[in-house]
Design a protein around this motif. Structure first.
Motif, short mmCIF file in Angstrom:
data_model
loop_
_atom_site.label_atom_id
_atom_site.label_comp_id
_atom_site.label_asym_id
_atom_site.label_seq_id
_atom_site.Cartn_x
_atom_site.Cartn_y
_atom_site.Cartn_z
N ALA A 436 1.86 -3.44 3.33
CA ALA A 436 2.55 -2.83 2.19
C ALA A 436 3.63 -1.86 2.65
N LEU A 437 3.37 -1.11 3.70
CA LEU A 437 4.38 -0.19 4.22
C LEU A 437 5.60 -0.94 4.75
N PHE A 441 4.86 -7.28 0.53
CA PHE A 441 4.30 -7.75 -0.73
C PHE A 441 5.36 -7.74 -1.82
N ALA A 442 5.44 -8.84 -2.55
CA ALA A 442 6.15 -8.81 -3.82
C ALA A 442 5.26 -8.12 -4.85
N THR A 443 5.87 -7.69 -5.94
CA THR A 443 5.12 -6.92 -6.94
C THR A 443 3.96 -7.73 -7.50
N LEU A 446 1.15 -8.17 -4.86
CA LEU A 446 0.39 -6.94 -4.65
C LEU A 446 -0.57 -6.71 -5.80
N ALA A 447 -0.11 -6.94 -7.04
CA ALA A 447 -0.98 -6.75 -8.20
C ALA A 447 -2.15 -7.73 -8.16
N ALA A 448 -1.88 -8.98 -7.75
CA ALA A 448 -2.96 -9.97 -7.66
C ALA A 448 -3.97 -9.59 -6.60
N LEU A 449 -3.51 -9.07 -5.44
CA LEU A 449 -4.43 -8.67 -4.39
C LEU A 449 -5.30 -7.51 -4.84
N ALA A 507 -1.22 2.00 -2.39
CA ALA A 507 -1.42 0.71 -3.07
C ALA A 507 -2.88 0.32 -3.16
N PHE A 508 -3.70 0.76 -2.21
CA PHE A 508 -5.10 0.32 -2.17
C PHE A 508 -6.07 1.48 -2.26
N ASP A 509 -5.58 2.63 -2.72
CA ASP A 509 -6.47 3.79 -2.85
C ASP A 509 -7.46 3.62 -3.98
#
Length: 631
Positions: A436-437, A441-443, A446-449, A507-509
């Motif tokens: 992610a940094l 990832f596309a938006t 990232l949302a799907a993951l 993103a994954f917090d």
């Protein structure tokens, strides 16, 4: 503590192979060409190496009882030659008897085939129709090519003369040559194999040292120990496999004898040899006696007994006896077994089919102990090609929820839920955060993951997080596992909302906060997860500040800057002044944990298991600060 990948190396390390695609292709082509065109030389060498692995334990046993090395090697080789020669003579005699009885079996086979054709019905009519169409087309073609009447009259005047060719009686030398010539190459190959086996057993240490010198070794002691261990294990494995297959052949011989199948010793030997052939070997071994049973039995009883015999015996060998003797599988993946059998059969014919499994096992062991050939183990071995965190991340990226659940179930057969998160999920979150940094990832992706991670946490809600003793897998990772954690003080941290797990802005917090809240709930805490938006503005979204006893700030390293994390931690402290404030930082390598400690928070860097133990240590402080209303 979870083993998080370093920041500079969060990907998957490639196996020890050349990086240039052209070099790889050239190397493969050269190796295949050498194996194919030099097979007359390499086949005896491969057979000698495999036979030396089988006879090495016998030679060592003879040496241990006081027989000199050379004498023990010669005795072991002569014993092996005697066994092979005896088997060859038995097979030859049984084949000669079978060849003489084939006309007797042919009539019964034809009768059974006629019976099947009579009951075929529609298949026979279709076949007759196709045959009629073919005959009609042939008659039309002959009519079109028929000569004119004048040509027929001229042709009638030509009367062909009969011609008979007679060969002279062969000379005695020609008869002897015709008998010995087919046997010359197998006998020469067998002699070369015997000589090679003797020299390999006599000079195996010297050969090992030469291989080490050719391959190279940074640590000579460990390399020699690894190669000696590999050779010892291969010798024991091949000897045990040979003994198992021999016992299987004896059992098949006895069973076929009592069933009434002719030439049972021949089919027992074939069955024992075909045990070296993966998957298709059983069908080959069962096919010949089954066909012969159809020929000797007027009914169908003997063929059915033969089918049951091979089905039951193969199941017992594969599922009971081999796991009991070997303790585990051969170390080959099923795809590699099929590919290896196909490859070696194409290269070396029937001999390649028989030696495909042993040769491939040797290649996998070579790749396991020699770093330069690691790609062989990766390509052919049954070990997972990716480590568990990378596998978790790959499955999550692919959206394979079933594979994620299967991996979680497999790990949690031996470990707690928190140990699964610490050893698999949290390192995978560190890998995802690194991508992610980099902006990988596309938006939408990232949302799907993130949605898949949330779904996995929900699916694991029913899993128990008890204090049972750790299984073998956890004991290997932790030599001194921590004792069971005591329950939290009653009535203080049990009500929902008493422990707040707040996600940072990474993103994954949120996935990390949800995992921590779930683990704490399993251990008796009234923990809930909340997003970072909870601290924006005045709406606490149903959370009562006076009920929160512990507030955990959860973040994955790199998800937010140090300044932003410190700012969120300060807002957290102001919103929940009565709570004990702690932080959980995953993949910590920089100064973030120290900066959060400077804000007065308890900073945990290890994982969810360590965070749960820290929550237990903070529980008495929360009990001491409980208001009368909370009591």
């Amino acid at each position: 503590m979870p083993d998080f990948p370093p920041a500079a190396h969060r990907g998957v390390r490639a196996a020890g192979v050349p990086q240039n695609g052209a070099e790889i292709a050239q190397a493969v082509l050269v190796v295949v060409a050498v194996l194919y065109f030099a097979r007359d030389l390499l086949v005896p060498l491969a057979l000698a190496v495999l036979l030396s692995f089988v006879l090495a334990p016998v030679a060592r046993a003879l040496r241990r009882i006081g027989i000199p090395r050379a004498a023990g090697v010669l005795a072991a080789v002569m014993a092996g030659v005697s066994v092979i020669g005896t088997l060859g003579l038995v097979m030859g005699r049984q084949l000669a008897e079978l060849a003489g009885d084939i006309p007797l079996y042919q009539a019964e086979l034809m009768r059974k085939l006629a019976t099947l054709r009579a009951s075929g019905g529609i298949m026979d009519r279709v076949r007759d129709m196709l045959r009629g169409l073919a005959d009609g087309a042939e008659r039309a073609e002959r009519a079109a090519a028929a000569p004119e009447p004048a040509q027929v009259l001229a042709a009638d005047r030509v009367v062909p003369l009969p011609v008979q060719v007679q060969q002279p009686d062969p000379a005695p030398f020609a008869v002897l040559q015709g008998v010995l010539e087919p046997l010359l190459y197998p006998l020469a190959t067998f002699g070369i194999v015997v000589v090679l086996v003797i020299f390999i057993l006599l000079y195996r240490e010297d050969l090992r040292d030469r291989v080490i010198r050719l391959v190279g070794a940074e640590d000579l002691h460990r390399t020699m120990a690894a190669m000696d261990d590999a050779a010892y294990r291969l010798s024991r494995y091949f000897l045990a496999q040979t003994a198992m297959n021999a016992a299987y052949g004896v059992f098949i011989t006895a069973a076929l004898f009592f069933i009434g199948v002719p030439q049972p010793m021949l089919w027992g030997i074939v069955a024992g040899l075909m045990r070296f052939v993966p998957f298709v070997g059983t069908f080959i071994a069962a096919g010949f006696p089954l066909l012969l049973a159809l020929a000797v039995d007027p009914g169908w009883g003997i063929p059915l007994m033969v089918l049951v015999l091979f089905a039951v015996s193969e199941g017992l060998m594969g599922q009971v006896f081999e796991p009991l003797v070997f303790g585990r599988s051969t170390g080959l993946s099923p795809v590699a077994v099929i590919a290896a059998a196909t490859f070696w059969t194409w290269l070396w014919g029937p001999i390649g089919l028989i030696v495909s499994m042993p040769l491939t096992v040797c290649l996998v062991v070579l790749g396991r102990h020699v770093e330069r050939f690691e790609f062989l183990e990766v390509a052919l071995g049954d070990r997972p090609p990716l480590d568990p965190p990378a596998t978790f991340y790959q499955r999550a990226l692919a959206g394979d929820a079933d594979a994620l659940a299967e991996q979680a179930e497999g790990v949690m057969r031996e470990k707690r839920l928190s140990a699964y998160y610490d050893t698999v999920a949290l390192p995978a979150l560190a890998l995802a955060q690194a991508d992610a940094l980099r902006g990988s990832f596309a938006t939408e992706r990232l949302a799907a993951l993130r949605a898949r991670l949330a779904t996995l946490v929900e699916d694991l809600e029913e899993e128990a997080e008890d204090d049972r003793a750790p299984g073998p897998g956890l004991a290997e990772m932790e030599d001194n596992p921590p004792p069971p954690d005591p329950p939290p003080p009653p009535g203080v941290l049990v009500p929902p909302g008493a422990v707040l797990c707040l996600a940072g802005r990474g993103a994954f917090d949120e996935a990390l906060a949800a995992m921590l809240a779930q683990v704490l709930r399993k251990r008796g805490f009234g923990a809930v997860a909340a997003p970072a938006d909870l601290l924006r503005g005045g709406d606490l979204a149903g959370f009562e500040p006076e009920t929160v006893r512990q507030a955990w700030f959860c973040t994955v390293q790199g998800g937010a800057s140090v300044a932003a994390s410190r700012y969120l931690l300060r807002r957290l402290r102001r919103r929940f002044p009565q709570a004990q404030v702690a932080t959980l930082v995953v993949g910590a390598e920089g100064r973030l944990p120290e900066a959060l400690r400077a804000e007065g928070a308890v900073a945990v860097e290890g994982g969810l298991g360590e965070a749960a133990r820290a929550a237990q240590r903070l529980a008495p402080q929360a009990a001491a600060s409980t208001t009368p209303a909370m009591g």
